[in-house]
Structures are given as structure tokens and as C-alpha cells.
Write a protein that holds these residues in place. Structure first.
Motif, PDB file in Angstrom:
ATOM      1  N   GLY A   1     -91.119  -8.669  54.198  1.00  0.00           N
ATOM      2  CA  GLY A   1     -90.958  -8.187  55.554  1.00  0.00           C
ATOM      3  C   GLY A   1     -90.650  -6.713  55.531  1.00  0.00           C
ATOM      4  O   GLY A   1     -90.452  -6.113  54.464  1.00  0.00           O
ATOM      5  N   GLN A   2     -90.613  -6.093  56.709  1.00  0.00           N
ATOM      6  CA  GLN A   2     -90.234  -4.690  56.787  1.00  0.00           C
ATOM      7  C   GLN A   2     -89.683  -4.379  58.167  1.00  0.00           C
ATOM      8  O   GLN A   2     -89.929  -5.094  59.129  1.00  0.00           O
ATOM      9  CB  GLN A   2     -91.403  -3.767  56.450  1.00  0.00           C
ATOM     10  N   ALA A   3     -88.902  -3.285  58.222  1.00  0.00           N
ATOM     11  CA  ALA A   3     -88.297  -2.828  59.468  1.00  0.00           C
ATOM     12  C   ALA A   3     -88.606  -1.350  59.645  1.00  0.00           C
ATOM     13  O   ALA A   3     -88.470  -0.561  58.704  1.00  0.00           O
ATOM     14  CB  ALA A   3     -86.785  -3.047  59.441  1.00  0.00           C
ATOM     15  N   GLY A   4     -89.021  -0.990  60.842  1.00  0.00           N
ATOM     16  CA  GLY A   4     -89.227   0.414  61.173  1.00  0.00           C
ATOM     17  C   GLY A   4     -90.302   1.118  60.388  1.00  0.00           C
ATOM     18  O   GLY A   4     -90.317   2.353  60.343  1.00  0.00           O
ATOM     19  N   ASN A   5     -91.188   0.364  59.742  1.00  0.00           N
ATOM     20  CA  ASN A   5     -92.238   0.962  58.898  1.00  0.00           C
ATOM     21  C   ASN A   5     -91.667   1.827  57.782  1.00  0.00           C
ATOM     22  O   ASN A   5     -92.361   2.702  57.253  1.00  0.00           O
ATOM     23  CB  ASN A   5     -93.201   1.807  59.752  1.00  0.00           C
ATOM     24  N   CYS A   6     -90.402   1.575  57.410  1.00  0.00           N
ATOM     25  CA  CYS A   6     -89.826   2.431  56.370  1.00  0.00           C
ATOM     26  C   CYS A   6     -88.905   1.703  55.391  1.00  0.00           C
ATOM     27  O   CYS A   6     -88.586   2.262  54.336  1.00  0.00           O
ATOM     28  CB  CYS A   6     -89.072   3.608  56.996  1.00  0.00           C
ATOM     29  N   VAL A   7     -88.467   0.490  55.672  1.00  0.00           N
ATOM     30  CA  VAL A   7     -87.691  -0.313  54.718  1.00  0.00           C
ATOM     31  C   VAL A   7     -88.345  -1.685  54.635  1.00  0.00           C
ATOM     32  O   VAL A   7     -88.439  -2.399  55.651  1.00  0.00           O
ATOM     33  CB  VAL A   7     -86.216  -0.461  55.128  1.00  0.00           C
ATOM     34  N   GLY A   8     -88.817  -2.033  53.457  1.00  0.00           N
ATOM     35  CA  GLY A   8     -89.406  -3.344  53.244  1.00  0.00           C
ATOM     36  C   GLY A   8     -88.529  -4.177  52.340  1.00  0.00           C
ATOM     37  O   GLY A   8     -87.531  -3.696  51.801  1.00  0.00           O
ATOM     38  N   TRP A   9     -88.911  -5.445  52.162  1.00  0.00           N
ATOM     39  CA  TRP A   9     -88.114  -6.295  51.275  1.00  0.00           C
ATOM     40  C   TRP A   9     -88.935  -7.450  50.727  1.00  0.00           C
ATOM     41  O   TRP A   9     -89.960  -7.841  51.275  1.00  0.00           O
ATOM     42  CB  TRP A   9     -86.883  -6.836  51.994  1.00  0.00           C
ATOM     43  N   ALA A  10     -88.443  -7.969  49.604  1.00  0.00           N
ATOM     44  CA  ALA A  10     -88.941  -9.195  48.983  1.00  0.00           C
ATOM     45  C   ALA A  10     -87.771 -10.155  48.892  1.00  0.00           C
ATOM     46  O   ALA A  10     -86.666  -9.751  48.506  1.00  0.00           O
ATOM     47  CB  ALA A  10     -89.496  -8.902  47.594  1.00  0.00           C
ATOM     48  N   GLU A  11     -87.997 -11.410  49.241  1.00  0.00           N
ATOM     49  CA  GLU A  11     -86.923 -12.397  49.278  1.00  0.00           C
ATOM     50  C   GLU A  11     -87.244 -13.602  48.411  1.00  0.00           C
ATOM     51  O   GLU A  11     -88.407 -13.969  48.224  1.00  0.00           O
ATOM     52  CB  GLU A  11     -86.708 -12.908  50.711  1.00  0.00           C
ATOM     53  N   TYR A  12     -86.155 -14.231  47.939  1.00  0.00           N
ATOM     54  CA  TYR A  12     -86.274 -15.484  47.204  1.00  0.00           C
ATOM     55  C   TYR A  12     -85.016 -16.287  47.470  1.00  0.00           C
ATOM     56  O   TYR A  12     -83.948 -15.739  47.747  1.00  0.00           O
ATOM     57  CB  TYR A  12     -86.438 -15.200  45.708  1.00  0.00           C
ATOM     58  N   GLY A  13     -85.145 -17.602  47.379  1.00  0.00           N
ATOM     59  CA  GLY A  13     -84.009 -18.476  47.612  1.00  0.00           C
ATOM     60  C   GLY A  13     -84.039 -19.077  49.008  1.00  0.00           C
ATOM     61  O   GLY A  13     -84.914 -18.771  49.813  1.00  0.00           O
ATOM     62  N   PRO A  14     -83.078 -19.947  49.306  1.00  0.00           N
ATOM     63  CA  PRO A  14     -83.059 -20.635  50.604  1.00  0.00           C
ATOM     64  C   PRO A  14     -82.909 -19.634  51.749  1.00  0.00           C
ATOM     65  O   PRO A  14     -82.273 -18.588  51.601  1.00  0.00           O
ATOM     66  CB  PRO A  14     -81.839 -21.557  50.498  1.00  0.00           C
TER      67      PRO A  14
END
Length: 437
Positions: A65-78
Motif C-alpha cells: 500500500g502507499q499514502a500520499g504517493n510518497c510512503v509505501g509499505w510491504a506487510e506480512y502477518g495477520p
């Protein structure tokens, strides 16, 4: 825990080639801050790097996902409400002509990586993503959500974090791999300022030109001054602004060599030589504050410029966590020449976290076990995302004794250190996110 941890070297070797390919691809993106454009608030370079790493994260099987076209993320887990966060940055400082290796290519030679961003901060940020990927690859079940976040404006003041916090809640705890080991519980206050002295007596005409490679992020290694038709060049050694003792700053020598200038111009050069030029702890200004946690105040003299009818100089100070910016500015102004005017360029108050937080204690112990080094939490002169993102501390990537690497030519990272930090982060993720019952 010991049963969960496996042969990390074997795990890494199974994915080494693809990891190096991804590292190479990311370094090749010149993600220097640029002009705002469509869906790229900090320029197209950082946005390209963000798009690359989000696509890579999807390829590795993470939620993104990302916010504001400037911070993204990768997630794992519940998909729990709260999450453990890792926050690093993809933007890099610009390059000048002080490189022996291609800055936007990953060079591996004699056990060292070279390239812009290998240390600050693409290499360490990738190490956290790859550590999490190895956990995912083993199908180790996590009892908490982890989010690895990719920022794009750390080098220019962390303007990306307000975009993120407007849309997303902060982590309950976490770290940024953008400072040093061991755990950093406190970051000194920083104030960066420019002082101007109007020159009204015509004495500025003595200086035909005054030029150099000046930036707040480093101590300059080149300057040139032409006085009454005679040009003198100065060459030194660049170092990051938070490591002035490692530089051969050209400005002190330039100032000292021009003590015979007359009038108001001469008075400023004499004042600079007496008060600032040849010391790094602010003693000659009465600013040699220190405390047990932080050590001495650190002063960096990084810019000197001629205006139309004025002279300007810039300094930055990193001051102990028990000292306030107001104390610094009051004392500094008491030493000014008449008519000097001050402008603050950047200002960051000190930040201090509780050393006894449970995850900090766990991570300190893991660091000691993995490295054999002292894991007692420390403070830093650096400025990281920990100042802007709630519940974040700095943890890695530089090991004790490694200073003055970022923000200059031939930025490097030892291959073995990259592997070690990846193992540390792998072990820390397991200790925080796996139910051992």
C-alpha cells in the motif's frame, strides 16, 4: 526461540543471487529529490524508486500500500489493528565529482559494495525486507502484523511523514535502519542557521569572488577566493556534517589566510577565525555544553558566501539532549558582532525514548548474541525518521567505529555487514512477532 531460528547463512545463500539483482536494480534509480510533479511530491526519482520497491514487494508475496504517493509499505502477518513498523528511505543525496565508482550502479569489489544509497539507506532498508522474506519463505507464522515502510523524503526534512500520518496510524513500536548500532534511544537536538553581516563601508569590494561546494549535509572539501585580483584555491577532505572531526574542512584555512582584509569584511573574517573556524565543540563561543548521555556539542562550519552588500556564513550544531535550542541561541547571539542577523534554516529538538522498553531490551540482547559486541543503548548526532514517526527508534546499520560514510563519494557498505544486519533484523522480527508459547 533457538528452535525457530535456523541456519541463516544457508537461508540467505538460497536467495543471494536474486537479492543482489534487486539491490542492483534499486541503486540504479537516481532517486535524488526533485521538483514536485504529478503523483510525485518529491520528484520523479524518489517516486520511481518507490514504484520499484512496491512492485518487488508484490513479487515477493507481500501485501502492499502507499499514502500520499510518497510512503509505501510491504506487510506480512495477520491483519491486526496494531503493527510493528520498520521505516527507511529510498531518496538519496545528490552526487558530485568525487567518485571512483559509478554512483548509480552497484559495484561489489573486495568485499565492499559501492554506490549512492548502499548505506544511506537503500541497502539497509532492503536488508529488512529480505529478512522478512526469509521468514515468509519458511512459512513461520507471525502473531502480529509487521509493516516495512519506504519513505521518499528523509534527506530533505522528512516531509513525507505528515502525508503518511494523515492517512495511517503509526506503529505501536518499531525502528529505522538509518543510523547506527546498537539501539539508539536518543537523538541530539539540531539547529542549522545562517548569519548575515551587512557590509556598509565598501570593504566587500576587496573580495572579487568567493565560491565553493557548500551544502548543509557535509563539510566542504573545495573553496576558492579571489582577493584584489589574486585567486587562491583550497582543497580538503569531505565528511558528513555530523562528523566534522573526520573532515579537512577548507573554510578554516580560507578564513585564517585572509586575516589582513580590512574594514567590516576584515572584522568578520577575524571574528570567524577567533570564534568558529578551528574548533568543533563551540568552546570559543561559550557553547561547549555536554552531558553524560550525549557528550559534547558538535559544531560544523559549512558555508561562507559573498552577497551583493553582505557576507553570510552557515553553521549547524548538534547539541546534548539535556540542552535546549533557546539556550544555544541566546549564548550564540551574545557573541555576535554588531548588526549580525540570524536566520534558522532547520531545527529539530532532541528526542529521547525509554531504554527499558521491552522490545529495545530484546533487540539489544539479540544484537549482542549475533555480533559479540556491547548492546547497551546509545545516543546519536544524526537525524532520522525517529524524530517524525511516533514510537520509532533508530537501530543500525553502521557498526561501531564506522563513521563519515554517507553523503560523499564512494559511499560503501561491507558485504559481510549487510549479511550481519540482515541476520540481526531476521532474529529481531522473530523475537517480536512469533508466539513462542
Amino acid at each position: 526461540m533457538k528452535e525457530i531460528r535456523t541456519d541463516f547463512q544457508k537461508l540467505f545463500d538460497e536467495s543471494k543471487d536474486e537479492f543482489l539483482t534487486y539491490f542492483t536494480d534499486l541503486i540504479r534509480i537516481p532517486s535524488v529529490n526533485g521538483h514536485k510533479t504529478y503523483q510525485a511530491p518529491f520528484g520523479i526519482g524518489p517516486k520511481r524508486a518507490l514504484e520499484y520497491i512496491l512492485n518487488l514487494s508484490k513479487k515477493l508475496g507481500f501485501r502492499t500500500g502507499q499514502a500520499g504517493n510518497c510512503v509505501g509499505w510491504a506487510e506480512y502477518g495477520p491483519e491486526t489493528e496494531d503493527y510493528f513498523g520498520v521505516l527507511g528511505h529510498l531518496d538519496v543525496v545528490d552526487v558530485v565529482d568525487d567518485w571512483n565508482y559509478p554512483p548509480f550502479d552497484l559495484t561489489l569489489r573486495e568485499g565492499y559494495f559501492y554506490g549512492r544509497g548502499v548505506l544511506d539507506n537503500k541497502g539497509p532498508l532492503l536488508s529488512t525486507l529480505f529478512a522478512l522474506y526469509l521468514i515468509k519463505k519458511q512459512r513461520i507464522p507471525l502473531n502480529k502484523r509487521i509493516r516495512i515502510m519506504f519513505g521518499t523524503d528523509e534527506e530533505m526534512g522528512s516531509r513525507d511523514i505528515p502525508y503518511f500520518l494523515k492517512e495511517q496510524k503509526p506503529p505501536y513500536a518499531g525502528f529505522t535502519p538509518d543510523c547506527k548500532f546498537p539501539i539508539v534511544y536518543g537523538e541530539r537536538g539540531i539547529v542549522d542557521l545562517t548569519v548575515t553581516l551587512p557590509i556598509t563601508d565598501g570593504s566587500l569590494e576587496q573580495i572579487d569572488s568567493l565560491k565553493g561546494v557548500f551544502d548543509h549535509s557535509f563539510l566542504p572539501d573545495y573553496a576558492a577566493i579571489t582577493v584584489n585580483g589574486k585567486k587562491t584555491e583550497y582543497h580538503g577532505k569531505k565528511a558528513p556534517s555530523n562528523a566534522p572531526d573526520m573532515a579537512k574542512n577548507v573554510l578554516p584555512e580560507l578564513v585564517e589566510d585572509n586575516q589582513d582584509l580590512t574594514g567590516q569584511t576584515g572584522k568578520l573574517f577575524q571574528w570567524l577565525n577567533r570564534k568558529i573556524a578551528n574548533q568543533y565543540n563551540g568552546k570559543n563561543l561559550g557553547l561547549d555544553y555536554q552531558d553524560e548521555d550525549s557528550g559534547e556539542l558538535q559544531l560544523s562550519f559549512y558555508d561562507l558566501e559573498k552577497g551583493i552588500d553582505e557576507l553570510n556564513f552557515s553553521i549547524s550544531m548538534r547539541y546534548p539532549v539535556t540542552i535546549s535550542e533557546d539556550m544555544i541561541l541566546r549564548q550564540l547571539k551574545s557573541q555576535f558582532l554588531k548588526r549580525m542577523e540570524l536566520r534558522i534554516n532547520r531545527s529539530f529538538p532532541s528526542t529521547v525514548k525509554d531504554k527499558d522498553l521491552s522490545y529495545m531490551q530484546k533487540f539489544s540482547k539479540i544484537y549482542e548474541e549475533d555480533t559479540g559486541l556491547n548492546g547497551e543503548p546509545v545516543t546519536t548526532t544524526g537525524a532520522t525518521y525517529a524524530r517524525e514517526m511516533p514510537n520509532i527508534i533508530a537501530f543500525g546499520p553502521s557498526f561501531p567505529g564506522q563513521k563519515g560514510i554517507a553523503h560523499k563519494g564512494d559511499e560503501w557498505l561491507k558485504y559481510s555487514d549487510w549479511l550481519m544486519m540482515m541476520q540481526i533484523y531476521y532474529d529481531c522480527f522473530i523475537s517480536e512477532l512469533v508466539d513462542e508459547q
